[in-house]
Design a protein around this motif. Structure first.
Motif, PDB file in Angstrom:
ATOM      1  N   ASP A   1       0.830  -1.219   0.000  1.00 58.85           N
ATOM      2  CA  ASP A   1       0.000   0.000   0.000  1.00 58.85           C
ATOM      3  C   ASP A   1       0.858   1.259   0.000  1.00 58.85           C
ATOM      4  O   ASP A   1       0.525   2.250  -0.670  1.00 58.85           O
ATOM      5  CB  ASP A   1      -0.925   0.007   1.221  1.00 58.85           C
ATOM      6  N   LEU A   2       1.981   1.233   0.733  1.00 57.48           N
ATOM      7  CA  LEU A   2       2.873   2.389   0.775  1.00 57.48           C
ATOM      8  C   LEU A   2       3.478   2.650  -0.602  1.00 57.48           C
ATOM      9  O   LEU A   2       3.547   3.802  -1.061  1.00 57.48           O
ATOM     10  CB  LEU A   2       3.974   2.155   1.808  1.00 57.48           C
ATOM     11  N   LEU A   3       3.890   1.574  -1.272  1.00 62.49           N
ATOM     12  CA  LEU A   3       4.476   1.719  -2.606  1.00 62.49           C
ATOM     13  C   LEU A   3       3.454   2.250  -3.605  1.00 62.49           C
ATOM     14  O   LEU A   3       3.752   3.140  -4.415  1.00 62.49           O
ATOM     15  CB  LEU A   3       5.026   0.367  -3.073  1.00 62.49           C
ATOM     16  N   ILE A   4       2.238   1.742  -3.540  1.00 64.00           N
ATOM     17  CA  ILE A   4       1.198   2.197  -4.466  1.00 64.00           C
ATOM     18  C   ILE A   4       0.807   3.645  -4.191  1.00 64.00           C
ATOM     19  O   ILE A   4       0.507   4.410  -5.119  1.00 64.00           O
ATOM     20  CB  ILE A   4      -0.025   1.269  -4.381  1.00 64.00           C
ATOM     21  N   ARG A   5       0.823   4.053  -2.926  1.00 67.90           N
ATOM     22  CA  ARG A   5       0.539   5.463  -2.614  1.00 67.90           C
ATOM     23  C   ARG A   5       1.600   6.375  -3.234  1.00 67.90           C
ATOM     24  O   ARG A   5       1.290   7.469  -3.722  1.00 67.90           O
ATOM     25  CB  ARG A   5       0.493   5.670  -1.094  1.00 67.90           C
ATOM     26  N   CYS A   6       2.864   5.939  -3.199  1.00 65.33           N
ATOM     27  CA  CYS A   6       3.932   6.722  -3.826  1.00 65.33           C
ATOM     28  C   CYS A   6       3.723   6.796  -5.337  1.00 65.33           C
ATOM     29  O   CYS A   6       3.940   7.852  -5.961  1.00 65.33           O
ATOM     30  CB  CYS A   6       5.295   6.104  -3.514  1.00 65.33           C
TER      31      CYS A   6
ATOM     32  N   PRO B   1       3.452   5.131 -13.847  1.00 61.75           N
ATOM     33  CA  PRO B   1       2.461   4.821 -12.802  1.00 61.75           C
ATOM     34  C   PRO B   1       1.318   3.935 -13.281  1.00 61.75           C
ATOM     35  O   PRO B   1       0.898   3.015 -12.560  1.00 61.75           O
ATOM     36  CB  PRO B   1       1.957   6.212 -12.391  1.00 61.75           C
ATOM     37  N   SER B   2       0.803   4.169 -14.471  1.00 60.78           N
ATOM     38  CA  SER B   2      -0.285   3.335 -14.979  1.00 60.78           C
ATOM     39  C   SER B   2       0.191   1.898 -15.191  1.00 60.78           C
ATOM     40  O   SER B   2      -0.533   0.943 -14.876  1.00 60.78           O
ATOM     41  CB  SER B   2      -0.821   3.920 -16.297  1.00 60.78           C
ATOM     42  N   SER B   3       1.398   1.735 -15.713  1.00 58.61           N
ATOM     43  CA  SER B   3       1.944   0.389 -15.906  1.00 58.61           C
ATOM     44  C   SER B   3       2.091  -0.328 -14.572  1.00 58.61           C
ATOM     45  O   SER B   3       1.813  -1.532 -14.466  1.00 58.61           O
ATOM     46  CB  SER B   3       3.299   0.468 -16.614  1.00 58.61           C
ATOM     47  N   THR B   4       2.526   0.394 -13.564  1.00 57.04           N
ATOM     48  CA  THR B   4       2.701  -0.217 -12.239  1.00 57.04           C
ATOM     49  C   THR B   4       1.391  -0.776 -11.707  1.00 57.04           C
ATOM     50  O   THR B   4       1.334  -1.908 -11.211  1.00 57.04           O
ATOM     51  CB  THR B   4       3.273   0.817 -11.255  1.00 57.04           C
ATOM     52  N   ARG B   5       0.333  -0.007 -11.821  1.00 55.87           N
ATOM     53  CA  ARG B   5      -0.966  -0.466 -11.311  1.00 55.87           C
ATOM     54  C   ARG B   5      -1.482  -1.664 -12.101  1.00 55.87           C
ATOM     55  O   ARG B   5      -2.006  -2.625 -11.523  1.00 55.87           O
ATOM     56  CB  ARG B   5      -1.983   0.681 -11.370  1.00 55.87           C
ATOM     57  N   VAL B   6      -1.348  -1.626 -13.422  1.00 55.44           N
ATOM     58  CA  VAL B   6      -1.836  -2.726 -14.256  1.00 55.44           C
ATOM     59  C   VAL B   6      -1.082  -4.014 -13.937  1.00 55.44           C
ATOM     60  O   VAL B   6      -1.685  -5.086 -13.759  1.00 55.44           O
ATOM     61  CB  VAL B   6      -1.698  -2.360 -15.746  1.00 55.44           C
ATOM     62  N   LEU B   7       0.226  -3.933 -13.848  1.00 58.43           N
ATOM     63  CA  LEU B   7       1.031  -5.138 -13.639  1.00 58.43           C
ATOM     64  C   LEU B   7       0.968  -5.619 -12.194  1.00 58.43           C
ATOM     65  O   LEU B   7       1.111  -6.810 -11.937  1.00 58.43           O
ATOM     66  CB  LEU B   7       2.477  -4.862 -14.054  1.00 58.43           C
TER      67      LEU B   7
END
Length: 285
Positions: free
Chosen positions: A118-123, A160-166
């Motif tokens: 969650d911390l990584l995704i918030r960043c 950022p979009s790639s991070t969320r998708v993957l």
């Protein structure tokens, strides 16, 4: 007397629609390949120097200048042939960097504990809320003429979009039974990552990369249109549109030719990405 039998009309329409769909990837691939070859190999076959003033501005097409001249009297054909390499290479490099960052961060967020994830995704979300064009403007304007800064800006805007998708794709794989069984029998996480997670998210990663390439092309062309990125008299499809737009009533080719090539490449890559997404979705169903 014999009677000829014909297939139902609905079936004929279905077959024809299926044939059109089957030809679409080949047409899109051919169009994208043609533009890419033109962008990469074009400078080698340009008939004139793309930066030299050869005639009067906005000269009409003739035997010497097939598409006429631009706002400064330079050969449009030579500038079109030389102006795509920067955009294609910059967009491809930015996409590659964004894909590598998105894959690493997405898989890491899926593997670590929920708190760290969650911390990584918030960043990541902190960067995602920034408008992509603003990121490109700040970095490209802060480092004028730097191709590296433009690549970094494109990567930062799309990662950022790639991070969320993957991350979502990796979460789905990690929650499957065979991965849980591998972890339960004591297989190292590195081995699970290499043999179970990465092969099963390769399809979504490839599809996401194709979609990010379209966004990177748009951002790179916009940067050129705004006069950012590598400067000077070097040809750039985006900058060519901006430079020659005021003379559109005198000559359309100087701005229309690069604009059409950009549209063709973006549409073809987008169609291929959509078809790839459909294929991956069917395989995963």
């Amino acid at each position: 007397m014999t009677t000829a039998l014909s297939p139902p009309r609905g079936r004929v329409r279905t077959v024809r629609a299926g044939a059109r769909r089957s030809r679409l990837p080949y047409l899109a691939g051919s169009g994208a390949l043609l533009v890419l070859l033109l962008a990469v190999l074009g400078p080698l076959v340009a008939p004139h120097s793309p930066t030299e003033q050869l005639a009067a501005p906005f000269r009409r097409p003739d035997g010497q200048f097939l598409l006429g001249t631009d706002v400064l009297g330079r050969d449009v054909v030579s500038r079109v042939l030389g102006g795509g390499r920067t955009i294609v290479l910059t967009a491809s490099a930015g996409t590659a960097v964004a894909g590598a960052v998105g894959l690493s961060a997405g898989v890491l967020a899926a593997l670590v504990s929920r708190t760290l994830s969650d911390l990584l995704i918030r960043c990541v979300d902190a960067f995602a809320v920034l408008p992509a064009l603003l990121v490109v403007l700040v970095l490209a304007a802060g480092f004028p003429g730097s191709a590296v800064a433009l690549v970094a800006a494109v990567a930062l805007a799309t990662a950022p979009s790639s991070t969320r998708v993957l991350r979502a794709a990796a979460d789905s794989v990690l929650g499957s039974g065979y991965v849980e069984a591998a972890l339960a029998r004591g297989d190292p996480r590195r081995a699970v990552l290499r043999h179970d997670v990465l092969p099963n998210i390769a399809g979504p990663a490839l599809t996401d990369t194709a979609l990010r390439l379209v966004a990177s092309l748009h951002l790179t062309a916009t940067a050129g249109f705004l006069g950012l990125g590598p400067g000077g008299a070097a040809p750039d499809w985006g900058r060519m549109v901006s430079e020659n737009l005021p003379g559109a009533t005198l000559a359309a080719a100087p701005f229309l030719a690069p604009a059409l090539l950009l549209v063709l490449l973006s549409v073809c890559v987008g169609l291929l990405a959509g078809r790839l997404a459909d294929t991956v979705g069917r395989d995963g169903a």
